[in-house]
Scaffold this active site. Structure first.
Site, PDB file in Angstrom:
ATOM      1  N   GLU A   1     -19.179  -0.754   6.297  1.00 43.11           N
ATOM      2  CA  GLU A   1     -17.832  -1.303   6.212  1.00 43.11           C
ATOM      3  C   GLU A   1     -17.778  -2.619   6.995  1.00 43.11           C
ATOM      4  OE1 GLU A   1     -14.980   2.133   5.343  1.00 43.11           O
ATOM      5  OE2 GLU A   1     -15.150   2.001   7.508  1.00 43.11           O
TER       6      GLU A   1
ATOM      7  N   HIS B   1     -16.110   4.100  13.448  1.00 42.87           N
ATOM      8  CA  HIS B   1     -15.337   3.124  12.661  1.00 42.87           C
ATOM      9  C   HIS B   1     -15.102   1.874  13.510  1.00 42.87           C
ATOM     10  CE1 HIS B   1     -12.060   1.144  10.579  1.00 42.87           C
ATOM     11  NE2 HIS B   1     -12.460   1.782   9.500  1.00 42.87           N
TER      12      HIS B   1
HETATM   13  P1  PGA Z   1      -9.092  -0.491   3.816  1.00 37.20           P
HETATM   14  O1  PGA Z   1      -9.763   0.315   5.008  1.00 37.20           O
HETATM   15  O2  PGA Z   1      -9.545   0.155   2.534  1.00 37.20           O
HETATM   16  O3  PGA Z   1      -7.603  -0.336   4.022  1.00 37.20           O
HETATM   17  O4  PGA Z   1      -9.552  -1.911   3.916  1.00 37.20           O
HETATM   18  C1  PGA Z   1     -11.114   0.636   4.901  1.00 37.20           C
HETATM   19  C2  PGA Z   1     -11.621   1.338   6.114  1.00 37.20           C
HETATM   20  O5  PGA Z   1     -11.294   0.962   7.249  1.00 37.20           O
HETATM   21  O6  PGA Z   1     -12.382   2.303   5.949  1.00 37.20           O
END
Ligand code: PGA
Length: 252
Positions: A170, A98
């Site tokens: 992401e 992540h």
């Molecule tokens: P968020 O986080 O939906 O709060 O923007 C997404 C993530 O980090 O997977």
């Protein structure tokens, strides 16, 4: 079409009492089965892993994950948790790479590669997160950057191993309080590229970053997107249940 994965990482939120309330509510709402065509998943903090497993039960339709795991099976790695330990606590998925871990905790392409391999070695599903920052995007380098991150983390895998990996795109500029929701137009090209390379080979291509109840349906409509990985909107159980309903409609 294969199942749409709709899941959440709680990041560093929720006490055990809050974890219990959210999970019990989910179990009650699902009543033993996921909506048709939807694969739900939840990724709590380590402290809540066994608690959530206990409430989900053993044959739950909801997959349970951890937000990180070390690449070694055991040893002198203070503060870390290994894949066998995560598995022992009831996890089935391991979130890897992540952007918050890359930015704040020194995760690199090399460590993501080692962690993907560790998860596969112990029969857990790696959920590999990739994404570029605003600077890379502005320079027009999004697709090349994420393909390189993915290739680095997945290097050396057989096709059978790759078929067990879920990839979540992401974009950093779209994540969290400081992020802005991506438009479907902005996501078409990166997903076309990911789909070209991994569409038929990986277990899924998820989108994450400021997913909300207003944009989820459109995001699921982007070609090659096979699910959503959600933070804030899903921390509230009602929000997550609504996302599951949106997923079920999209899966029809
Ligand atoms: P968020 O986080 O939906 O709060 O923007 C997404 C993530 O980090 O997977």
């Amino acid at each position: 079409m294969s199942e749409l994965w709709i899941g959440t990482s709680w990041k560093m939120t929720k006490t055990l009492a809050e974890a219990r309330a959210w999970t019990s509510g989910l179990v009650e709402a699902l009543d033993g089965a996921a909506p048709d065509g939807v694969q739900p998943f939840v990724i709590p903090s380590f402290t809540a892993t066994t608690t959530v497993r206990g409430i989900l039960g053993e044959d739950s339709p909801v997959l349970l994950g951890v937000q990180n795991a070390h690449w070694e099976d055991a040893g002198a790695w203070t503060g870390e948790v290994s894949v066998p330990q995560a598995k022992d606590a009831g996890a089935e998925l391991v979130e890897i790479g992540h952007s918050e871990r890359r930015e704040h905790f020194g995760e690199t392409v090399e460590t993501t590669r080692l962690k993907v391999a560790a998860a596969l070695r112990h029969d857990l599903t790696p959920l590999l997160c990739i994404g570029e920052d605003a600077q890379v995007k502005e320079a027009g380098g999004s697709s090349a950057f994420i393909l390189e991150q993915a290739a680095g983390a997945l290097e050396g895998l057989s096709e059978r191993e790759l078929a067990r990996v879920v990839i979540a795109y992401e974009p950093i500029w779209a994540i969290g309080e400081k992020g802005r929701p991506a438009t479907t137009a902005e996501l078409r090209e990166p997903f076309a590229e990911l789909g070209r390379v991994y569409g038929d080979r990986a277990a899924g291509l998820l989108y994450g970053g400021s997913v909300n109840l207003g944009n989820a349906e459109d995001l699921l409509g982007i070609e090659h997107v096979t699910g959503l990985f959600v933070g804030r909107t899903a921390w509230d159980l009602e929000g997550y249940l609504e996302l599951l309903r949106i997923g079920a409609r999209a899966a029809r």
